[in-house]
Design a protein around this motif. Structure first.
Motif, mmCIF file in Angstrom:
data_model
loop_
_atom_site.group_PDB
_atom_site.id
_atom_site.type_symbol
_atom_site.label_atom_id
_atom_site.label_comp_id
_atom_site.label_asym_id
_atom_site.label_seq_id
_atom_site.Cartn_x
_atom_site.Cartn_y
_atom_site.Cartn_z
ATOM 1 N N ILE A 141 0.853 -1.187 0.000
ATOM 2 C CA ILE A 141 0.000 0.000 0.000
ATOM 3 C C ILE A 141 0.891 1.240 0.000
ATOM 4 C CG2 ILE A 141 -1.558 1.413 1.387
ATOM 5 C CD1 ILE A 141 -3.104 -0.958 2.140
ATOM 6 N N TYR A 142 0.601 2.130 -0.924
ATOM 7 C CA TYR A 142 1.286 3.424 -0.999
ATOM 8 C C TYR A 142 0.292 4.504 -0.580
ATOM 9 C CZ TYR A 142 3.216 7.706 -3.003
ATOM 10 O OH TYR A 142 3.682 8.982 -3.172
ATOM 11 N N ILE A 143 0.695 5.362 0.351
ATOM 12 C CA ILE A 143 -0.136 6.474 0.809
ATOM 13 C C ILE A 143 0.491 7.773 0.329
ATOM 14 C CG2 ILE A 143 -1.177 7.617 2.803
ATOM 15 C CD1 ILE A 143 -2.095 4.753 2.541
ATOM 16 N N HIS A 144 -0.236 8.517 -0.507
ATOM 17 C CA HIS A 144 0.314 9.778 -1.024
ATOM 18 C C HIS A 144 -0.124 10.933 -0.130
ATOM 19 C CE1 HIS A 144 2.179 12.323 -4.044
ATOM 20 N NE2 HIS A 144 1.144 13.151 -3.908
ATOM 21 N N ILE A 145 0.854 11.592 0.474
ATOM 22 C CA ILE A 145 0.604 12.758 1.316
ATOM 23 C C ILE A 145 0.931 14.007 0.494
ATOM 24 C CG2 ILE A 145 1.144 13.911 3.483
ATOM 25 C CD1 ILE A 145 -0.144 11.115 3.778
ATOM 26 N N PRO A 146 -0.107 14.720 0.002
ATOM 27 C CA PRO A 146 0.123 15.759 -1.022
ATOM 28 C C PRO A 146 0.373 17.154 -0.466
ATOM 29 C CG PRO A 146 -2.212 15.409 -0.746
ATOM 30 C CD PRO A 146 -1.533 14.494 0.246
ATOM 31 N N THR A 173 4.575 -6.802 -8.809
ATOM 32 C CA THR A 173 3.661 -7.182 -7.736
ATOM 33 C C THR A 173 2.520 -6.171 -7.642
ATOM 34 O OG1 THR A 173 5.506 -8.139 -6.509
ATOM 35 C CG2 THR A 173 3.514 -7.643 -5.260
ATOM 36 N N PRO A 174 1.282 -6.609 -7.419
ATOM 37 C CA PRO A 174 0.169 -5.667 -7.264
ATOM 38 C C PRO A 174 0.382 -4.720 -6.083
ATOM 39 C CG PRO A 174 -0.669 -7.874 -7.660
ATOM 40 C CD PRO A 174 0.813 -8.011 -7.429
ATOM 41 N N TYR A 175 -0.126 -3.518 -6.227
ATOM 42 C CA TYR A 175 -0.040 -2.545 -5.140
ATOM 43 C C TYR A 175 -1.249 -1.625 -5.207
ATOM 44 C CZ TYR A 175 1.745 0.416 -8.927
ATOM 45 O OH TYR A 175 1.885 1.089 -10.120
ATOM 46 N N LEU A 176 -1.569 -1.033 -4.075
ATOM 47 C CA LEU A 176 -2.707 -0.129 -3.976
ATOM 48 C C LEU A 176 -2.210 1.258 -3.608
ATOM 49 C CD1 LEU A 176 -5.790 0.250 -3.956
ATOM 50 C CD2 LEU A 176 -5.759 -0.404 -1.532
ATOM 51 N N GLY A 177 -2.588 2.259 -4.398
ATOM 52 C CA GLY A 177 -2.222 3.637 -4.118
ATOM 53 C C GLY A 177 -3.407 4.391 -3.554
ATOM 54 N N ILE A 178 -3.197 5.063 -2.437
ATOM 55 C CA ILE A 178 -4.244 5.815 -1.754
ATOM 56 C C ILE A 178 -3.865 7.294 -1.757
ATOM 57 C CG2 ILE A 178 -5.428 6.189 0.454
ATOM 58 C CD1 ILE A 178 -6.150 3.523 -0.783
ATOM 59 N N GLY A 179 -4.830 8.152 -2.114
ATOM 60 C CA GLY A 179 -4.587 9.587 -2.080
ATOM 61 C C GLY A 179 -4.653 10.220 -3.456
ATOM 62 N N SER A 194 -3.817 11.625 -6.895
ATOM 63 C CA SER A 194 -2.790 11.340 -7.914
ATOM 64 C C SER A 194 -2.158 9.967 -7.753
ATOM 65 C CB SER A 194 -1.676 12.399 -7.943
ATOM 66 O OG SER A 194 -0.703 12.178 -6.934
ATOM 67 N N ALA A 195 -2.511 9.201 -6.709
ATOM 68 C CA ALA A 195 -1.880 7.898 -6.475
ATOM 69 C C ALA A 195 -2.293 6.894 -7.548
ATOM 70 C CB ALA A 195 -2.248 7.374 -5.097
ATOM 71 N N HIS A 196 -1.352 6.010 -7.908
ATOM 72 C CA HIS A 196 -1.588 4.971 -8.900
ATOM 73 C C HIS A 196 -1.672 3.602 -8.235
ATOM 74 C CE1 HIS A 196 -0.336 8.213 -11.539
ATOM 75 N NE2 HIS A 196 -0.719 7.508 -12.585
ATOM 76 N N SER A 197 -2.457 2.721 -8.837
ATOM 77 C CA SER A 197 -2.616 1.354 -8.350
ATOM 78 C C SER A 197 -2.483 0.376 -9.501
ATOM 79 C CB SER A 197 -3.990 1.164 -7.686
ATOM 80 O OG SER A 197 -4.190 2.065 -6.626
ATOM 81 N N PHE A 198 -2.138 -0.861 -9.154
ATOM 82 C CA PHE A 198 -1.983 -1.922 -10.152
ATOM 83 C C PHE A 198 -2.407 -3.238 -9.509
ATOM 84 C CE2 PHE A 198 0.943 -5.244 -11.945
ATOM 85 C CZ PHE A 198 0.374 -5.324 -13.204
ATOM 86 N N ASP A 199 -3.357 -3.941 -10.146
ATOM 87 C CA ASP A 199 -3.858 -5.194 -9.569
ATOM 88 C C ASP A 199 -3.394 -6.432 -10.333
ATOM 89 O OD1 ASP A 199 -5.359 -5.161 -11.877
ATOM 90 O OD2 ASP A 199 -7.316 -5.057 -10.875
ATOM 91 N N GLY A 200 -2.457 -6.241 -11.244
ATOM 92 C CA GLY A 200 -1.957 -7.348 -12.047
ATOM 93 C C GLY A 200 -2.551 -7.385 -13.442
ATOM 94 N N LYS A 201 -3.710 -6.733 -13.619
ATOM 95 C CA LYS A 201 -4.374 -6.725 -14.917
ATOM 96 C C LYS A 201 -4.717 -5.321 -15.396
ATOM 97 C CE LYS A 201 -6.460 -11.292 -14.290
ATOM 98 N NZ LYS A 201 -7.745 -12.058 -14.227
ATOM 99 N N SER A 202 -4.914 -4.413 -14.462
ATOM 100 C CA SER A 202 -5.276 -3.042 -14.827
ATOM 101 C C SER A 202 -4.550 -2.063 -13.917
ATOM 102 C CB SER A 202 -6.792 -2.834 -14.717
ATOM 103 O OG SER A 202 -7.225 -3.019 -13.375
ATOM 104 N N ARG A 203 -4.503 -0.817 -14.362
ATOM 105 C CA ARG A 203 -3.870 0.250 -13.607
ATOM 106 C C ARG A 203 -4.859 1.398 -13.510
ATOM 107 N NH1 ARG A 203 0.137 0.569 -16.506
ATOM 108 N NH2 ARG A 203 1.643 -0.576 -15.222
#
Length: 377
Positions: free
Chosen positions: A4-9, A255-261, A263-272
Motif C-alpha cells: 500500500i502506498y499512501i500519497h501525502i500531497p 507485484t500488485p499494489y494499492l495507491g491511496i490519495g 494522484s496515487a496509482h494502483s496496479f492489480d496485475g491486470k489493470s492500472r
C-alpha cells in the motif's frame, strides 16, 4: 503479497524541479487525512487476488509534515480493513522535519525504514533547488535517524547539476558515503515542463547539463558506491546487501499494489488506475463517498513489455522462463538476433535463463528494453 502506498500531497515549499502532485496550502491537512482513511476503507476489496499487505509506504509530497497522531490514524485504518503481515514500513522525510521525538514516535508506530530527501550537501545547490533544509540539517538528520535505530536508512541524491566540473557531485557523493546510509537512491536532475526549471529552460535562464557530463557523473556514482560495498540492485538504487527497499523492489517485480490519495496509482496485475490529482476535489469526493478513478485495462502484451522494461533495470534481471511460462513467448527465439547483437556489443549478460544489463548497458537501459519488446502475442 501486495503493498500500500499512501500519497501525502503537502510540502512546505515547491522544489524547482518537482512535478509530483502536492500543495503548499496546509489548511486542508486534517480533511485530507479523513479522506485518505475513507479511501482506505473504500478500496479494501481492490486486491482480492493478492490480499496480504506486506509493505506500507508513505510518500508524497512530504509525509514527515504529518504529526504522529495523523500517521497513526492512517495506519490503524489499514490494519482495520486489510490483512497485514508487515515486512517493511517506510516514510519519506525531509531533513528539517526530523527531530528526536518524531523519530521515537515513528519507531513506536513500527516504521523501520526512512527515506530522507537530501538531494545535495551543497547549500548553494539546495538554494537553487528551493529546498527547505541546509546541508548541516541533512547531516544532523542522518545522525539522529541512525542513533534512533533506523538501520534501513535511505537518502536521496541528485546528480547532473550543471557546473564547470564534477567537483560538486564528487563532494556530495563523498559526503554521502562518509555518513554510511544503508541505501542510496540517486537520480539525474530532469527538467519537467510544468516546473520552475521547465519555465527557466524555455526562457533561456537555465541550461541542462549535456549527456556526456551526466554520463560521467553516473559512472562515478556506480564506481564509488561499488567500492564502498553497495550493490546497484536497480539502476537508480544502491544498497548495502540485505538493506534493499522491499516495497520498491516489488514494483519492479510486477507485484500488485494499492495507491491511496490524490494522484496515487494502483496496479492489480491486470489493470492500472489513478485517482484525481486535485486536493479539494479529492476531499469533496471522499465526503460524498465517491472515489472516481481513471482506469486503464492492460493487455497481456503491455504487462509483458512493462515487465521487460522494469526487470531489466534490476540486479536479478529479466527471467525468460517466467515469460515463457506466463506468456508462451520464448524470448531467446523471438529476439535471437537482437540478443546476439547486444551480447556481442557487451550491453547485456546472458546468465542461464536471465538477461542482465552490463555496466555499459545500464547507461542505455530503456533503449535496450525497447529493442526487446514483443510486438504481438
Amino acid at each position: 503479497m501486495s503493498g500500500i502506498y499512501i500519497h501525502i500531497p503537502f510540502c512546505k515549499q515547491a522544489c524547482h524541479y518537482c512535478d509530483f502532485h502536492f500543495s503548499t496550502n496546509h489548511r486542508t491537512i486534517q480533511p485530507m487525512i479523513d479522506a485518505l482513511i475513507a479511501e482506505i476503507e473504500f478500496r479494501k476489496e481492490s486486491l482480492q487476488g493478492d490480499p496480504i499487505i506486506k509493505t506500507i509506504y508513505f510518500g508524497g509530497g512530504t509525509p514527515s509534515l504529518l504529526d504522529a497522531l495523523s500517521i497513526e490514524r492512517i495506519l490503524n485504518a489499514i490494519y482495520k480493513h486489510y490483512s497485514v503481515a508487515l515486512e517493511e514500513c517506510t516514510l519519506e522525510a525531509n531533513p528539517d522535519d526530523i527531530a528526536v521525538e518524531k523519530l521515537r514516535q515513528l519507531k513506536h508506530l513500527n516504521f523501520d525504514r526512512l527515506s530522507i530527501g537530501i538531494q545535495s550537501f551543497n547549500d548553494q545547490v539546495l538554494k537553487f533547488y528551493n529546498r527547505a533544509h541546509s546541508a548541516q540539517e541533512s547531516m544532523l538528520a542522518v545522525k539522529k535517524s541512525q542513533d534512533a535505530g533506523f538501520e534501513k536508512l535511505s537518502i536521496d541524491l541528485m546528480y547532473g547539476f550543471p557546473h564547470a566540473d564534477h567537483s560538486i557531485w564528487k563532494k556530495d557523493l563523498e559526503t554521502a558515503l562518509t555518513i554510511n546510509p544503508a541505501h542510496i537512491s540517486s537520480y539525474c536532475l530532469t527538467v519537467e515542463p510544468k516546473t520552475a526549471l521547465g519555465k527557466w529552460t524555455q526562457t533561456g535562464k537555465f541550461e541542462e547539463a549535456d549527456e556526456n557530463f551526466i554520463h560521467e557523473q553516473m559512472k562515478h556514482l556506480m564506481l564509488e558506491t561499488s567500492r564502498a560495498g553497495y550493490e546497484q540492485y536497480e539502476i537508480s538504487n544502491f544498497a548495502i546487501p540485505g538493506k534493499e527497499a522491499i516495497h520498491n523492489s516489488n514494483y519492479w517485480k510486477g507485484t500488485p499494489y494499492l495507491g491511496i490519495g490524490p494522484s496515487a496509482h494502483s496496479f492489480d496485475g491486470k489493470s492500472r488506475w489513478s485517482t484525481i490529482a486535485n486536493n479539494n476535489s479529492y476531499i469533496r469526493s471522499a465526503q460524498a463517498g465517491l472515489f472516481p478513478k481513471q482506469e486503464e485495462q492492460l493487455e497481456p502484451i503491455d504487462i509483458l513489455n512493462e515487465y521487460i522494461l522494469t526487470s531489466l533495470r534490476t540486479s536479478w534481471g529479466t527471467d525468460t522462463q517466467k515469460i515463457k511460462r506466463e506468456y508462451g513467448v520464448d524470448l531467446f527465439e523471438e529476439k535471437k538476433n537482437m540478443l546476439n547483437q547486444l551480447s556481442n556489443e557487451g550491453m547485456i549478460i546472458i546468465k542461464g535463463p536471465s538477461l542482465l544489463l552490463s555496466q555499459k548497458g545500464k547507461f542505455i537501459a530503456d533503449s535496450i528494453a525497447s529493442a526487446l519488446f514483443i510486438d504481438y502475442l
